[in-house]
Enzyme design. Structure first.
Site, PDB file in Angstrom:
ATOM      1  N   LYS A   1       0.826  -1.222   0.000  1.00 18.62           N
ATOM      2  CA  LYS A   1       0.000   0.000   0.000  1.00 18.62           C
ATOM      3  C   LYS A   1       0.858   1.270   0.000  1.00 18.62           C
ATOM      4  O   LYS A   1       0.427   2.300  -0.517  1.00 18.62           O
ATOM      5  CB  LYS A   1      -0.948   0.001   1.198  1.00 18.62           C
ATOM      6  CG  LYS A   1      -1.845  -1.227   1.270  1.00 18.62           C
ATOM      7  CD  LYS A   1      -2.659  -1.481  -0.005  1.00 18.62           C
ATOM      8  CE  LYS A   1      -3.117  -2.921  -0.089  1.00 18.62           C
ATOM      9  NZ  LYS A   1      -3.645  -3.307  -1.388  1.00 18.62           N
TER      10      LYS A   1
ATOM     11  N   LYS B   1      -2.610   1.891   9.125  1.00 21.46           N
ATOM     12  CA  LYS B   1      -2.957   0.791   8.220  1.00 21.46           C
ATOM     13  C   LYS B   1      -1.747  -0.105   7.971  1.00 21.46           C
ATOM     14  O   LYS B   1      -0.622   0.376   7.966  1.00 21.46           O
ATOM     15  CB  LYS B   1      -3.425   1.337   6.862  1.00 21.46           C
ATOM     16  CG  LYS B   1      -4.668   2.185   6.908  1.00 21.46           C
ATOM     17  CD  LYS B   1      -5.054   2.635   5.509  1.00 21.46           C
ATOM     18  CE  LYS B   1      -6.331   3.463   5.534  1.00 21.46           C
ATOM     19  NZ  LYS B   1      -6.747   3.882   4.182  1.00 21.46           N
TER      20      LYS B   1
ATOM     21  N   GLY C   1      -9.370  -3.161   4.569  1.00 21.82           N
ATOM     22  CA  GLY C   1      -9.785  -2.677   5.884  1.00 21.82           C
ATOM     23  C   GLY C   1      -9.319  -3.510   7.067  1.00 21.82           C
ATOM     24  O   GLY C   1      -9.484  -3.108   8.213  1.00 21.82           O
TER      25      GLY C   1
ATOM     26  N   GLU D   1      -2.074   7.719   8.074  1.00 25.06           N
ATOM     27  CA  GLU D   1      -2.758   8.652   7.179  1.00 25.06           C
ATOM     28  C   GLU D   1      -3.709   9.518   7.984  1.00 25.06           C
ATOM     29  O   GLU D   1      -4.216   9.083   9.019  1.00 25.06           O
ATOM     30  CB  GLU D   1      -3.646   7.833   6.224  1.00 25.06           C
ATOM     31  CG  GLU D   1      -3.227   7.752   4.810  1.00 25.06           C
ATOM     32  CD  GLU D   1      -4.192   6.893   3.999  1.00 25.06           C
ATOM     33  OE1 GLU D   1      -3.703   6.239   3.082  1.00 25.06           O
ATOM     34  OE2 GLU D   1      -5.407   6.868   4.276  1.00 25.06           O
TER      35      GLU D   1
ATOM     36  N   ASN E   1      -7.355  -2.562  -6.594  1.00 23.70           N
ATOM     37  CA  ASN E   1      -7.598  -4.001  -6.629  1.00 23.70           C
ATOM     38  C   ASN E   1      -7.227  -4.502  -8.021  1.00 23.70           C
ATOM     39  O   ASN E   1      -7.793  -4.058  -9.011  1.00 23.70           O
ATOM     40  CB  ASN E   1      -9.062  -4.298  -6.330  1.00 23.70           C
ATOM     41  CG  ASN E   1      -9.441  -3.816  -4.948  1.00 23.70           C
ATOM     42  OD1 ASN E   1      -8.712  -4.039  -3.981  1.00 23.70           O
ATOM     43  ND2 ASN E   1     -10.539  -3.119  -4.840  1.00 23.70           N
TER      44      ASN E   1
ATOM     45  N   ARG F   1      -7.761  -7.204  -9.653  1.00 26.79           N
ATOM     46  CA  ARG F   1      -8.549  -8.395 -10.010  1.00 26.79           C
ATOM     47  C   ARG F   1      -9.914  -7.933 -10.491  1.00 26.79           C
ATOM     48  O   ARG F   1     -10.241  -6.751 -10.413  1.00 26.79           O
ATOM     49  CB  ARG F   1      -8.763  -9.255  -8.756  1.00 26.79           C
ATOM     50  CG  ARG F   1      -9.504  -8.469  -7.680  1.00 26.79           C
ATOM     51  CD  ARG F   1      -9.997  -9.295  -6.511  1.00 26.79           C
ATOM     52  NE  ARG F   1     -10.899  -8.521  -5.672  1.00 26.79           N
ATOM     53  CZ  ARG F   1     -10.533  -7.676  -4.741  1.00 26.79           C
ATOM     54  NH1 ARG F   1      -9.244  -7.469  -4.487  1.00 26.79           N
ATOM     55  NH2 ARG F   1     -11.424  -6.999  -4.037  1.00 26.79           N
TER      56      ARG F   1
ATOM     57  N   VAL G   1     -16.249  -8.609  -7.145  1.00 27.78           N
ATOM     58  CA  VAL G   1     -17.599  -9.166  -6.960  1.00 27.78           C
ATOM     59  C   VAL G   1     -18.641  -8.268  -7.635  1.00 27.78           C
ATOM     60  O   VAL G   1     -19.545  -8.743  -8.317  1.00 27.78           O
ATOM     61  CB  VAL G   1     -17.918  -9.285  -5.441  1.00 27.78           C
ATOM     62  CG1 VAL G   1     -19.354  -9.754  -5.232  1.00 27.78           C
ATOM     63  CG2 VAL G   1     -16.933 -10.199  -4.735  1.00 27.78           C
TER      64      VAL G   1
HETATM   65  C1  MV4 Z   1      -9.706   5.106   5.383  1.00 31.59           C
HETATM   66  C2  MV4 Z   1     -10.845   5.639   6.007  1.00 31.59           C
HETATM   67  C3  MV4 Z   1     -10.787   6.931   6.449  1.00 31.59           C
HETATM   68  N1  MV4 Z   1      -9.644   7.645   6.314  1.00 31.59           N
HETATM   69  N2  MV4 Z   1      -8.596   5.843   5.260  1.00 31.59           N
HETATM   70  C4  MV4 Z   1     -11.443   0.696   4.676  1.00 31.59           C
HETATM   71  C5  MV4 Z   1     -11.050  -0.264   3.634  1.00 31.59           C
HETATM   72  C6  MV4 Z   1      -9.672   0.099   3.227  1.00 31.59           C
HETATM   73  N3  MV4 Z   1      -9.552  -0.001   1.827  1.00 31.59           N
HETATM   74  C7  MV4 Z   1      -9.489   1.485   3.714  1.00 31.59           C
HETATM   75  N4  MV4 Z   1     -10.624   1.832   4.504  1.00 31.59           N
HETATM   76  C8  MV4 Z   1     -10.763   3.069   5.028  1.00 31.59           C
HETATM   77  N5  MV4 Z   1      -9.681   3.862   4.897  1.00 31.59           N
HETATM   78  C9  MV4 Z   1      -8.584   7.086   5.730  1.00 31.59           C
HETATM   79  N6  MV4 Z   1      -7.468   7.803   5.624  1.00 31.59           N
HETATM   80  C10 MV4 Z   1     -11.963   4.847   6.137  1.00 31.59           C
HETATM   81  C11 MV4 Z   1     -11.928   3.541   5.671  1.00 31.59           C
HETATM   82  C12 MV4 Z   1     -13.115   2.784   5.947  1.00 31.59           C
HETATM   83  C13 MV4 Z   1     -13.959   2.393   4.954  1.00 31.59           C
HETATM   84  C14 MV4 Z   1     -13.684   2.659   3.638  1.00 31.59           C
HETATM   85  C15 MV4 Z   1     -14.529   2.230   2.654  1.00 31.59           C
HETATM   86  C16 MV4 Z   1     -15.662   1.535   2.998  1.00 31.59           C
HETATM   87  C17 MV4 Z   1     -15.954   1.246   4.308  1.00 31.59           C
HETATM   88  C18 MV4 Z   1     -15.113   1.673   5.288  1.00 31.59           C
HETATM   89  C19 MV4 Z   1     -15.433   1.375   6.586  1.00 31.59           C
HETATM   90  C20 MV4 Z   1     -14.595   1.780   7.560  1.00 31.59           C
HETATM   91  C21 MV4 Z   1     -13.429   2.473   7.243  1.00 31.59           C
END
Ligand code: MV4
Length: 445
Positions: free
Chosen positions: A116, A158, A165, A200, A290, A292, A295
């Protein structure tokens, strides 16, 4: 074009790939575990081979068995679907070394985007906005404290090797940082075999909006617009739709251009998705890519009329894209409900025998599923048993069509999440398009 494709997957996505192959005149090989011999992908493929016992680690993740199956059946390509080995760069490399075309991006692209931090750096060079954060892994608590102070709370920690997530920690104050930092590192080590994390700025109440990318081996890259996947529970998407109800044509073009530029900058050659957070001000930030097919790809197929899997196979075979960006026209609205074999409100798994099955039909209704009457939903694998997808001229009509199709859908003998989706289709905020990624957590059914 390929002569025979081995599908290294199961369930509805294996069927989806078999359907694309049949229309392209390509023979198919299904692989299956001991307990999957009655699965529909086995029945629908031209040939099938058992690759091991029920646990995925010994079958659908068993690279040696899958490669052997491809060799004995004389397949010339492998389609990994989603999940399992679909984002495994080592597997893509082994396929290539065995003379098999891996239907997906290059191992280099998979590695670059799988890390990432390197993904963030790469897209930044292509002009894609990212949230303020670290350019390198963060290794000590002191370093983490200093960086979080510079970025400003709240921050999110992260895993560098993570995604989807898992293992994320939101930190609201310096006092809670040391524990969160230690927990994030140990979860990253346990989950991904790599303790590296990065920090972040935390974006509050964003929408999850992603852009579908399609590329070939001749340098052509286009996008197929966006999907809104904000209706999630514990990082599992439950409902997706296209287009995003709040995106303006200007913002769509900006996000689409960014995603295309990022894909071009790495020489991307397959289908893929750029995930963005869209904040309350209408600003968007790259989250991850992603590498790939996903879904939720059908909602994009429904509004563009483009068969994403067929194009992916053609592209892997070295054929050029059949569409220019200007050929891509967004038509109407599409919604997908993921129907899981789970309790509709507690979401506890409910495997078992289906004893009565009637799928919905009619204009604008699509069911991507590998279950049938008297089929036994197994406890060993993912609980998603069907994707119910609708298409209509407007979002309002699509919601009504989904509600109608959900009412028609009969699955007896096991619990399913159909009743959950019926509640959402009747929810005022959902109907008004007024939601973000926190929608389900706040919802009281
Ligand atoms: C975040 C965020 C808020 N701020 N990054 C969740 C999945 C992963 N790909 C990254 N995610 C998130 N990153 C920052 N800087 C909130 C999420 C997140 C989220 C993102 C998309 C869909 C659902 C979510 C549920 C909780 C947190």
């Amino acid at each position: 074009m390929f002569h025979k494709i081995l599908i290294a997957n199961r369930g509805e996505i294996a069927l989806r790939i078999i359907r694309a192959c049949k229309e392209l005149g390509i023979k198919t090989v299904a692989v299956h575990s001991d307990v999957d011999s009655e699965a529909l992908h086995v029945k629908l493929a031209d040939e099938s081979i058992c690759i091991g016992p029920a646990p995925s680690a010994k079958s659908y993740l068993n690279m040696k068995a899958i490669i052997s199956a491809a060799e004995v059946t004389d397949a010339d390509a492998v389609h990994p679907g989603y999940g399992f080995l679909s984002e495994n760069a080592e597997f893509a490399e082994i396929c290539a070394n065995c003379g098999l075309t891996f239907i997906g991006p290059t191992p280099e692209n998979m590695r670059l985007m799988g890390d990432k931090i390197s993904a963030r750096q790469t897209v930044t060079k292509a002009g894609v906005p990212i949230l303020p954060g670290t350019k390198e892994g963060v290794h000590t608590t002191d370093e983490a404290k200093r960086i979080a102070g510079e970025i400003g709370y709240p921050v999110i920690i992260k895993a560098t090797a993570g995604g989807g997530g898992r293992g994320m920690k939101i930190v609201h104050s310096p006092a809670s940082l040391p524990n969160a930092f230690a927990a994030a590192r140990s979860e990253a080590q346990a989950g991904f075999g790599n303790p590296d994390v990065y920090i972040e700025k935390y974006c509050e109440r964003p929408r999850h909006v992603e852009i579908q990318i399609m590329a070939d081996k001749h340098g052509n890259v286009i996008h197929l617009g966006e999907r809104d996947c904000s209706i999630q529970r514990r990082h599992q998407k439950l409902i997706e739709e296209a287009p995003c109800p709040v995106l303006t044509p200007e913002l769509r073009q900006k996000m689409g251009d960014c995603a295309v530029e990022a894909a071009k900058s790495v020489g991307y050659t397959s289908v893929g998705t750029m995930e963005f957070l869209l904040d309350q001000n209408g600003d968007f930030y790259f989250m991850e890519m992603n590498t790939r097919v996903q879904v939720e790809h059908p909602v994009t197929e429904m509004i563009t009329g483009i068969d994403i899997i067929k194009e992916q196979i053609r592209s892997a075979a070295g054929l050029p894209l059949r569409f220019k960006q200007s050929d891509v026209k967004i038509n109407g609205h599409s919604i997908e409900c993921r129907i899981n074999a789970e309790h509709p409100f507690k979401f506890t798994p409910s495997p078992g025998k289906i004893n009565g099955y009637h799928p919905p039909g009619g204009l604008g209704v699509r069911v991507d599923s590998a279950v049938y009457d008297q089929y036994t939903v197994l406890p060993h694998y993912d609980s998603m048993i069907a994707k119910l997808i609708v298409h209509a001229d407007t979002r309002e009509e699509a919601i009504k069509r989904m509600a109608r199709a959900l009412d028609e859908y009969i699955i007896e003998g096991i619990k399913t999440t159909i009743a959950f989706h019926q509640k959402i289709m009747d929810n005022k905020d959902f109907i008004e398009g007024n939601f973000d990624t926190g929608f389900l957590e706040r919802l009281v059914l």
